[in-house]
Motif scaffolding. Structure first.
Motif, PDB file in Angstrom:
ATOM      1  N   GLU A 386       2.946   0.970   0.145  1.00  0.00           N
ATOM      2  CA  GLU A 386       2.442   0.799  -1.213  1.00  0.00           C
ATOM      3  C   GLU A 386       1.257   1.732  -1.413  1.00  0.00           C
ATOM      4  O   GLU A 386       0.373   1.807  -0.563  1.00  0.00           O
ATOM      5  CB  GLU A 386       2.040  -0.652  -1.459  1.00  0.00           C
ATOM      6  N   ARG A 392       4.933   0.813  -5.085  1.00  0.00           N
ATOM      7  CA  ARG A 392       5.703   0.622  -3.863  1.00  0.00           C
ATOM      8  C   ARG A 392       6.738   1.728  -3.657  1.00  0.00           C
ATOM      9  O   ARG A 392       7.275   2.295  -4.594  1.00  0.00           O
ATOM     10  CB  ARG A 392       6.395  -0.732  -3.887  1.00  0.00           C
ATOM     11  N   PHE A 430       3.496  -1.939   3.502  1.00  0.00           N
ATOM     12  CA  PHE A 430       3.699  -3.093   2.635  1.00  0.00           C
ATOM     13  C   PHE A 430       4.616  -4.090   3.339  1.00  0.00           C
ATOM     14  O   PHE A 430       5.676  -3.733   3.835  1.00  0.00           O
ATOM     15  CB  PHE A 430       4.343  -2.689   1.301  1.00  0.00           C
TER      16      PHE A 430
END
Length: 436
Positions: A386, A392, A430
């Motif tokens: 991210e 993202r 992430f």
């Protein structure tokens, strides 16, 4: 034996690769290969686009690259696979309370435990189609191949007949007609060694196998295996669908970028792995009597050795001591590329053992030298990331201080590609939150 087609086998198509294509729009319809991306990596799953080039599971990554150089080679994202599998298994359990998972991407379902009032071909076919549609919706578009038959064996064979995204129902009474033209390798347990023994005896198809007496099969492949082959060649399989499948073993292994040559280092690694195995055993309230090690040499020769204790244990030091003793009996002077420790013969009780205590292992771990570990890239191809501005995305590739990211998710169109310094503070790995 069942007289109706009431056992269903479901197999998610090219599961790992399909999850990656689902979550990465730019890879849809393109060859994707999941597994180790290093020179000694092994293919875990290949998308059907990659399979068209001859790429298969268990093939070395090196060979896969030579066959399909334009494929996307990605490390696995097991959190995503587990999440997708959980959704699918929930759908199956809604359809029938009697579900037997075989792995993260396949399971048996007993239709006798469902709400079906009849098991004629039309009814179970409609049930199978509805189940496949429900799986596709719950998993965000993953497809599954389904087979339905009168036994586990027939259902499993049927699910392989129309891949990917197919459904095959074998009407009761037609099982042998289906099996007879097939190669003997369609029968579970007939691997390369058994197939070669049968070939030397002139047995190539299931029809050939059916013509052989049980006594002759026992002579060829042994009592238990021969008995099993005799019955399966006649489509005789009375195994039930078991909703709770107990673990048969607990193991840990590692593959190393550089061949291990120092036996002391190998012993330290086995000690560390033994500690991980012991921790897993205790977490699940299990113990085991048989300690085994797996060693893959520099030339890819794989050896396994095991030792059975007088009583079950979950003690790190006991497991480690047995593993090191097993290693001591092997010639590893040429170098080792894989080591593993496992415990089998599992029980749900432990008898205190006088061989040692976990404190011994803790002392050894404190003294462990720096050793080669399985390759772990800071920015592994395929991993979720991210960016504070771009949002993202996933790692396209990295090297020489630069990481390249494609910014897209399962819910967006194919996204842009950007490159950053590996230490760019605005870019972070992430990890989605754990489901409730």
């Amino acid at each position: 034996m069942r007289t109706e087609a009431s056992v269903l086998h479901i197999d998610l198509d090219a599961f790992f690769a399909a999850v990656e294509q689902r979550d990465k729009p730019s890879l849809r319809g393109k060859p994707v290969i999941i597994g180790g991306v290093g020179g000694r990596g092994v293919v875990a799953t290949a998308s059907y686009e990659a399979r068209a080039f001859g790429v298969r599971s268990a093939m070395s990554t090196r060979e896969a690259r030579s066959r399909c150089p334009n494929a996307a080679f990605l490390n696995g994202r097991f959190h995503a696979y587990r999440e997708a599998s959980s959704r699918v298994m929930a759908v199956l359990r809604e359809a029938s309370p009697l579900v037997e998972p075989l792995s993260i991407d396949e399971a048996f379902v007993d239709l006798r435990a469902s709400d079906l009032e009849t098991y004629d071909v039309a009814t179970v076919t409609a049930f199978g189609e509805q189940l496949r549609a429900a799986v596709r919706e719950a998993s965000g578009g993953l497809t599954a191949s389904v087979g339905i038959g009168s036994s586990k064996f027939i259902a499993k064979v049927a699910s392989d007949l129309d891949k990917p995204d197919g459904l095959v129902v074998v009407p009761p009474g037609t099982e042998q007609q289906l099996l007879r033209p097939m190669a003997v390798t369609v029968i579970p347990g007939v691997g390369p060694a058994t197939a070669e023994r049968l070939r030397r005896a002139g047995i190539h198809t299931v029809a050939d196998l059916e013509a052989v007496s049980e006594d002759e099969l026992v002579r060829l492949v042994g009592k238990a295996h021969g008995h099993n082959l005799f019955h399966l060649a006649r489509a005789q399989d009375d195994r039930t669908v078991e909703s709770a499948r107990e673990a048969k073993s607990v193991s840990v292994e590692g593959t190393y970028e550089t061949d291990l040559a120092d036996r002391k280092v190998m012993e330290h690694l086995l000690t560390r792995q033994a500690g991980q195995v012991g921790e897993r055993l205790r977490k699940h309230g299990l113990s085991g009597r048989t300690v085994s090690i797996k060693v893959r040499l520099h030339d890819f020769t794989t050896m396994s050795r095991s030792s059975t204790l007088a009583s079950p244990t979950d003690n790190d030091a006991v497991i480690a001591r047995q593993a090191r003793a097993l290693l001591g009996a092997l010639d590893v002077s040429g170098g080792v590329r894989l080591l593993g420790v496992g415990v089998s013969g599992l029980a749900d009780w432990v008898q205190d053992d006088l061989f040692g205590s976990s404190s011994e292992v803790e002392e050894e771990l404190e003294e462990l030298p720096e050793v080669p570990t399985a390759r772990t890239l800071t920015w592994a191809p395929g991993m979720d990331v991210e960016h504070s501005q771009m949002g993202r995305g996933w790692v396209w590739g990295s090297g020489k201080g630069v990481v390249t990211v494609r910014f897209e998710t399962a819910l967006t169109p194919p996204g842009p590609v950007r490159s950053y310094r590996m230490d760019d503070p605005e870019l972070q790995p992430f990890m989605p939150p754990e489901p409730d």
